[in-house]
Every structure is written in C-alpha cells, then in structure tokens.
Design a protein around this motif. Structure first.
Motif: not given
Length: 246
Positions: A173-177, A195-218
């Motif tokens: 719901l946050i990232s789409g394509s 679909f549920e409403e995407i809150t700032d907290d959920i969006r912040g968690a998704w941004e953390r997931a993006e950062s974690i992904t960058d760290d894992l693939i590095a």
C-alpha cells in the motif's frame, strides 16, 4: 549511498522488464493460460519445484494466498519446465534489448561477482534462480543476472518488512509500483478491500525497512570493491538506457 542502493531502481526495472515482454507473452501462450498471473507465478516460482501453493505464497511474500493458489494451480505445465521457459524468455528479452551494449560482457562479469557473493539464507527464490544455468552470450546473461539480483533484493526486503513490524500488505500500500499507486497495486495483487489507512508510524516503519534492505544487500555489492562498484553503476545505467530507450 551504497552501490546496491544506487543501482536498485535500475536493477528492479531491468530484472523485471521481461515479465511484460513479447517473449514472456510467447511463454504464456505455451502454457495455455490466457492471462498474466498464472504463467508469471508458475514461471517465477517454478524454481521452487512442484510444491503446494502455500510454499509459493510464502516465498513471494507480498501477494495474498488466494491469488497465488489460483494462479499457481491454473497452469498445467510442470514447475521445472515453466521456470526453464521463463528463463529463456528473460534471456531472449536481453538479447533483443542489449545486443548493441558494447560492454555487456564486462557488465555480466560484475553482476556475477555480486550474485556469487550474496548469502542465500532465507531467500528461496534468489537461491532457486541463482541455480538456473546462465546462457553463454553476454546480453542473455545480463538479463538473467539482473533478474536474479531482483529476487535477491525482493527477498531481503520481505525480511526487512517483517523485521520493521509491518505487514506485506502495508508495504504494498505504501510502495506501489511504477505502474500503479499502492492501493492500485494491492488490488491488482488480489488483496481484499477496504484497505487500512497508512499512518505516519506505518510509513516510518516502511522507511526503516527500506534502510534495512539497503544494509542487508550492501555486502554482496561490496564484494566488487570501490572501483568495480563505480564501474557497475555506470554499466547498469547504460544497460537501462539501452533497454528502455524509445
């Protein structure tokens, strides 16, 4: 920004572009199923073998099980054969799009280093696609290797999403394509509304997931070293331009 994060958008598009290509449509016609999700699911997930659809759902991660089960079971072609034909479609797409890329051989060499360096733990689709034999020609190898790296990123992102405390649906719901906004993508995948409403907290968690992904693939991209990493960034951009030039 790390090499893996820098090339991510181009790798996603290069590795997934064949899925909507004339080559993929030819493969789909051979399955006898006249729609996208069945041949896509059977081809992409075919490296897992003839398993129950629940296993494929777990590996794909971002799709609801009812969509995957319907798609997986709709194609009578054996899983191993579907994966083989899907790989050929990927290779042929690269041959058509990258035949004029002068440094395709060098790009393939660099991509192989990254693929070989990646840890496959917890990444069944990446491990399965990494085991598929590569073709002898450089354009075909580049196309298949970018698809393999796309599976690497996708598998790591699924791990990161769960670690960040959000659901796969929330991530969609946050990232789409590139083709759909988040809700549109979720509908296309078959997630039920509303679909549920995407809150700032959920969006912040998704941004953390993006950062974690960058760290894992590095670390996989780090196997190249600084000079070869910069070369990869340049060559991936050139391949992207060659593939999607109008």
């Amino acid at each position: 920004m790390s090499v893996g994060a820098t090339v991510n958008a181009h790798i996603q598009q290069l590795g997934g572009g064949f899925m909507f290509s004339r080559e993929a449509r030819q493969y789909a016609a051979e399955t006898g199923v006249d729609e996208f999700f069945g041949p896509y699911t059977r081809g992409r997930g075919g490296v897992l073998g003839d398993v129950d659809a629940g296993v494929v759902t777990a590996a794909f991660g971002f799709f609801p099980e009812n969509s995957i089960r319907t798609a997986w079971e709709s194609v009578p072609m054996p899983a191993v054969e579907a994966a083989h034909r899907y790989a050929l479609a990927c290779q042929d797409f690269g041959r058509r799009k990258l035949r004029s890329l002068e440094e395709a051989s060098r790009l393939a060499e660099l991509l192989e280093v990254v693929v070989a360096a990646a840890d496959p733990a917890g990444l069944p689709l990446f491990a399965g696609w990494r085991a598929v034999p590569l073709p002898g020609d450089a354009p075909g190898r580049v196309s298949q290797l970018t698809h393999v790296l796309r599976e690497l990123r996708g598998g790591l992102h699924l791990i990161a999403v769960r670690a960040a405390g959000i659901t796969p649906l929330q991530a969609v719901l946050i990232s789409g394509s590139p083709l759909n906004d988040g809700p549109g993508q979720a509908r296309w995948y078959g997630w039920p509304e509303p679909f549920e409403e995407i809150t700032d907290d959920i969006r912040g968690a998704w941004e953390r997931a993006e950062s974690i992904t960058d760290d894992l693939i590095a670390p996989a991209f780090g196997a190249l070293g600084e000079r070869a990493g910069a070369e990869l960034v340049r060559l991936v951009a050139a391949a992207h331009s060659a593939t999607f030039a109008r």
